[in-house]
Design a protein around this motif. Structure first.
Motif, PDB file in Angstrom:
ATOM      1  N   CYS A  84      26.823  53.769 -33.799  1.00  0.00           N
ATOM      2  CA  CYS A  84      26.899  52.668 -31.896  1.00  0.00           C
ATOM      3  C   CYS A  84      27.475  53.879 -31.384  1.00  0.00           C
ATOM      4  CB  CYS A  84      28.445  51.601 -32.363  1.00  0.00           C
ATOM      5  SG  CYS A  84      28.134  50.593 -33.308  1.00  0.00           S
ATOM      6  N   ARG A  85      27.635  52.942 -29.682  1.00  0.00           N
ATOM      7  CA  ARG A  85      28.790  53.291 -28.261  1.00  0.00           C
ATOM      8  C   ARG A  85      29.547  53.036 -28.384  1.00  0.00           C
ATOM      9  NH1 ARG A  85      24.370  52.279 -24.752  1.00  0.00           N
ATOM     10  NH2 ARG A  85      24.794  50.010 -25.560  1.00  0.00           N
ATOM     11  N   PRO A  86      30.382  53.096 -27.805  1.00  0.00           N
ATOM     12  CA  PRO A  86      32.341  52.384 -27.738  1.00  0.00           C
ATOM     13  C   PRO A  86      31.703  51.467 -27.195  1.00  0.00           C
ATOM     14  CG  PRO A  86      31.980  54.661 -27.036  1.00  0.00           C
ATOM     15  CD  PRO A  86      30.583  55.291 -27.630  1.00  0.00           C
ATOM     16  N   GLY A  87      32.066  50.562 -27.504  1.00  0.00           N
ATOM     17  CA  GLY A  87      32.154  49.356 -26.980  1.00  0.00           C
ATOM     18  C   GLY A  87      30.954  48.269 -27.970  1.00  0.00           C
ATOM     19  N   ASP A  88      30.011  48.276 -28.340  1.00  0.00           N
ATOM     20  CA  ASP A  88      29.176  47.692 -29.605  1.00  0.00           C
ATOM     21  C   ASP A  88      29.628  46.791 -30.383  1.00  0.00           C
ATOM     22  OD1 ASP A  88      27.233  49.121 -27.704  1.00  0.00           O
ATOM     23  OD2 ASP A  88      26.218  50.386 -29.523  1.00  0.00           O
ATOM     24  N   LEU A  89      29.384  46.394 -30.402  1.00  0.00           N
ATOM     25  CA  LEU A  89      28.929  45.089 -31.398  1.00  0.00           C
ATOM     26  C   LEU A  89      28.826  45.012 -32.523  1.00  0.00           C
ATOM     27  CD1 LEU A  89      30.458  42.063 -29.096  1.00  0.00           C
ATOM     28  CD2 LEU A  89      31.748  43.622 -29.783  1.00  0.00           C
ATOM     29  N   VAL A  90      29.474  44.658 -33.414  1.00  0.00           N
ATOM     30  CA  VAL A  90      29.196  44.888 -35.052  1.00  0.00           C
ATOM     31  C   VAL A  90      29.120  44.236 -35.747  1.00  0.00           C
ATOM     32  CG1 VAL A  90      29.010  46.115 -37.220  1.00  0.00           C
ATOM     33  CG2 VAL A  90      29.334  47.610 -35.030  1.00  0.00           C
ATOM     34  N   ALA A  91      27.880  43.634 -36.538  1.00  0.00           N
ATOM     35  CA  ALA A  91      28.541  41.340 -36.766  1.00  0.00           C
ATOM     36  C   ALA A  91      28.177  42.114 -38.504  1.00  0.00           C
ATOM     37  CB  ALA A  91      27.155  40.523 -36.554  1.00  0.00           C
ATOM     38  N   LEU A  92      28.960  42.002 -39.715  1.00  0.00           N
ATOM     39  CA  LEU A  92      29.520  41.821 -40.464  1.00  0.00           C
ATOM     40  C   LEU A  92      28.622  40.123 -41.676  1.00  0.00           C
ATOM     41  CD1 LEU A  92      31.943  43.618 -41.590  1.00  0.00           C
ATOM     42  CD2 LEU A  92      29.452  45.124 -41.336  1.00  0.00           C
ATOM     43  N   LEU A  93      27.670  39.978 -42.604  1.00  0.00           N
ATOM     44  CA  LEU A  93      27.782  38.712 -42.623  1.00  0.00           C
ATOM     45  C   LEU A  93      27.768  38.791 -44.190  1.00  0.00           C
ATOM     46  CD1 LEU A  93      26.626  35.541 -41.943  1.00  0.00           C
ATOM     47  CD2 LEU A  93      24.873  36.636 -42.183  1.00  0.00           C
ATOM     48  N   GLY A  94      28.679  38.203 -44.997  1.00  0.00           N
ATOM     49  CA  GLY A  94      28.895  38.406 -45.783  1.00  0.00           C
ATOM     50  C   GLY A  94      29.351  37.000 -47.157  1.00  0.00           C
ATOM     51  N   ASP A  95      29.053  37.325 -47.936  1.00  0.00           N
ATOM     52  CA  ASP A  95      29.674  35.987 -49.416  1.00  0.00           C
ATOM     53  C   ASP A  95      30.191  35.968 -49.588  1.00  0.00           C
ATOM     54  OD1 ASP A  95      27.047  34.935 -49.079  1.00  0.00           O
ATOM     55  OD2 ASP A  95      26.342  37.045 -50.568  1.00  0.00           O
ATOM     56  N   ASP A  96      31.668  37.195 -49.575  1.00  0.00           N
ATOM     57  CA  ASP A  96      32.681  37.220 -50.147  1.00  0.00           C
ATOM     58  C   ASP A  96      34.279  36.724 -49.002  1.00  0.00           C
ATOM     59  OD1 ASP A  96      35.220  38.084 -51.340  1.00  0.00           O
ATOM     60  OD2 ASP A  96      34.308  39.553 -52.371  1.00  0.00           O
ATOM     61  N   LYS A  97      34.907  35.969 -48.735  1.00  0.00           N
ATOM     62  CA  LYS A  97      35.929  35.941 -47.909  1.00  0.00           C
ATOM     63  C   LYS A  97      37.118  36.699 -47.856  1.00  0.00           C
ATOM     64  CE  LYS A  97      35.865  31.068 -48.158  1.00  0.00           C
ATOM     65  NZ  LYS A  97      36.400  29.420 -48.260  1.00  0.00           N
ATOM     66  N   SER A  98      37.414  37.406 -49.282  1.00  0.00           N
ATOM     67  CA  SER A  98      38.805  38.297 -49.183  1.00  0.00           C
ATOM     68  C   SER A  98      37.943  39.432 -47.972  1.00  0.00           C
ATOM     69  CB  SER A  98      38.388  38.821 -50.549  1.00  0.00           C
ATOM     70  OG  SER A  98      37.466  39.908 -51.057  1.00  0.00           O
ATOM     71  N   VAL A  99      37.466  39.544 -47.367  1.00  0.00           N
ATOM     72  CA  VAL A  99      36.460  41.116 -46.832  1.00  0.00           C
ATOM     73  C   VAL A  99      37.243  41.398 -45.735  1.00  0.00           C
ATOM     74  CG1 VAL A  99      34.932  41.606 -45.352  1.00  0.00           C
ATOM     75  CG2 VAL A  99      34.064  41.393 -47.857  1.00  0.00           C
ATOM     76  N   GLY A 100      37.888  39.432 -45.058  1.00  0.00           N
ATOM     77  CA  GLY A 100      38.213  39.545 -44.146  1.00  0.00           C
ATOM     78  C   GLY A 100      39.454  39.950 -43.695  1.00  0.00           C
ATOM     79  N   PRO A 101      40.673  39.908 -44.226  1.00  0.00           N
ATOM     80  CA  PRO A 101      41.771  40.477 -44.442  1.00  0.00           C
ATOM     81  C   PRO A 101      41.595  42.150 -44.848  1.00  0.00           C
ATOM     82  CG  PRO A 101      42.214  38.868 -45.523  1.00  0.00           C
ATOM     83  CD  PRO A 101      40.385  38.630 -45.383  1.00  0.00           C
ATOM     84  N   GLU A 102      40.574  42.090 -45.101  1.00  0.00           N
ATOM     85  CA  GLU A 102      40.618  44.010 -45.184  1.00  0.00           C
ATOM     86  C   GLU A 102      39.889  44.642 -44.131  1.00  0.00           C
ATOM     87  OE1 GLU A 102      38.167  44.294 -49.027  1.00  0.00           O
ATOM     88  OE2 GLU A 102      40.006  44.133 -50.151  1.00  0.00           O
ATOM     89  N   LEU A 103      38.765  43.788 -43.307  1.00  0.00           N
ATOM     90  CA  LEU A 103      38.397  44.326 -42.481  1.00  0.00           C
ATOM     91  C   LEU A 103      39.196  44.235 -41.014  1.00  0.00           C
ATOM     92  CD1 LEU A 103      35.421  45.287 -41.290  1.00  0.00           C
ATOM     93  CD2 LEU A 103      35.019  42.662 -40.714  1.00  0.00           C
TER      94      LEU A 103
END
Ligand code: SF4
Length: 342
Positions: A29-48
């Motif tokens: 990535c370069r600064p400012g790039d957007l990264v999307a993560l598509l996942g099945d475990d909702k618990s990732v949200g708070p950790e992310l």
């Protein structure tokens, strides 16, 4: 929200190898790039979210998609300009309405001729400005939508100017007829017109704002100056090159430094490209709309920036924004303690 990198993380979490995948994509990535993560475990949200705050990246969006969750974060923080370090509450923004005579393709609050007006209204503005004066507000900014679509914009601005020096953000295309009459009655020493002009020539401005708009805005600028108003020119640009070209134009026009605003398109509202900003990137500037009190004028209808639905008393609305700001700071400090490695 579009992203520059899409990563399907399946059931992975930070406890089962997600961090390595995220670091691998960040290396590309370069600064400012957007990264999307598509996942099945909702618990990732708070950790992310925790990981993003700790590492100086920004979590921007989380949406449910067919039983899965898609998170989008930005690589790196948005730099905060030095002038954004003013005390919370010294600057007050009022969204007088959300309808507009234009429908620019990057409007950060989705204004257009068909957008519902959602008017703040003269009576509320009068109460806000009375209480704002008591609270020591130093500057008021009136924006929309296009504020000059409102019949009583003259009275609204007189009320604001009585409380503090006021800047009105406008596309400058409606300064004729009864609106010109409204302008004539305004105190020139308390009101500045900030008129949007995106480029030195019509092509770029008209591309975003509609055919013929550049020429009509230029006429509006002339009219405002002829009426004795101080005019600031504000450009919304996509690239450093566009910004530099506009700067050269402002130099040629001999526009003073304090009457220039050049800002990048924000990835909010109807914009499809631009700089993605989250609450953590923005120093709060109390922003009041018919729907409530928001963290910042950019995206002042997005729920992630809503602070409270209650406008009055204004002292409590300011206190709510300050509390929210303190919570952001406390959160960052807490994370620093949790992750203190030595
Ligand atoms: S950017 Fe300004 S002029 Fe354009 S649609 Fe939005 S409010 Fe109207």
């Amino acid at each position: 929200m579009r992203a520059d990198f899409e990563l399907d993380i399946g059931r992975k979490t930070f406890a089962s190898g997600l961090l390595l995948e995220v670091i691998a994509v960040l290396r590309r990535c370069r600064p400012g790039d957007l990264v999307a993560l598509l996942g099945d475990d909702k618990s990732v949200g708070p950790e992310l979210e925790t990981w993003c705050r700790f590492t100086g990246n920004s979590l921007l969006d989380a949406t449910a998609e067919q039983g899965r969750t898609r998170w989008v974060f930005r690589c790196g923080a948005v730099p905060v300009p030095a002038e954004d370090n003013r005390p919370v509450g010294s600057r007050l923004w009022l969204y007088t309405n959300f309808d507009c005579n234009l429908h620019c393709d990057y409007c950060c609050v989705r204004s257009s001729p068909t957008a519902p007006r959602r008017e703040l209204g003269l009576a509320r503005v009068q109460r806000i400005t009375r209480e704002a004066a008591e609270l020591g507000v130093k500057e008021i900014f009136v924006t929309g939508g296009e504020p000059f679509l409102q019949e009583d914009i003259g009275e609204i601005l007189i009320s604001c100017a009585a409380a503090a020096p006021t800047t009105v953000l406008t596309n400058g295309m409606l300064f004729t007829g009864r609106r010109a009459e409204s302008l004539r009655a305004l105190p020139r020493d308390r009101i500045v017109l900030q008129i949007s002009l995106d480029s030195a020539t019509p092509e770029l401005h008209d591309l975003h704002r509609g055919p013929g708009t550049w020429a009509r805005t230029r006429e509006g600028i002339q009219r405002a100056r002829a009426l004795g108003f101080r005019v600031r020119l504000a450009a919304t640009v996509s690239t450093d090159t566009e910004a530099e070209e506009f700067r050269q134009f402002l130099d040629e026009e001999k526009i003073a430094a304090e009457d220039r605003v050049i800002r990048r398109i924000a990835l909010r509202g109807v914009a499809r490209e631009g700089i993605a900003v989250s609450r953590a990137d923005l120093v709060p500037e109390v922003t009041i709309t018919a729907d409530g009190v928001y963290w910042h004028p950019v995206g002042a209808e997005d729920t992630d920036l809503l602070v409270t639905r209650d406008i009055f008393p204004l002292s409590e609305c300011f206190a709510a924004v300050r509390r929210a700001f303190d919570r952001e700071g406390e959160h960052a400090n807490k994370l620093a303690r949790i992750f203190n490695c030595a």
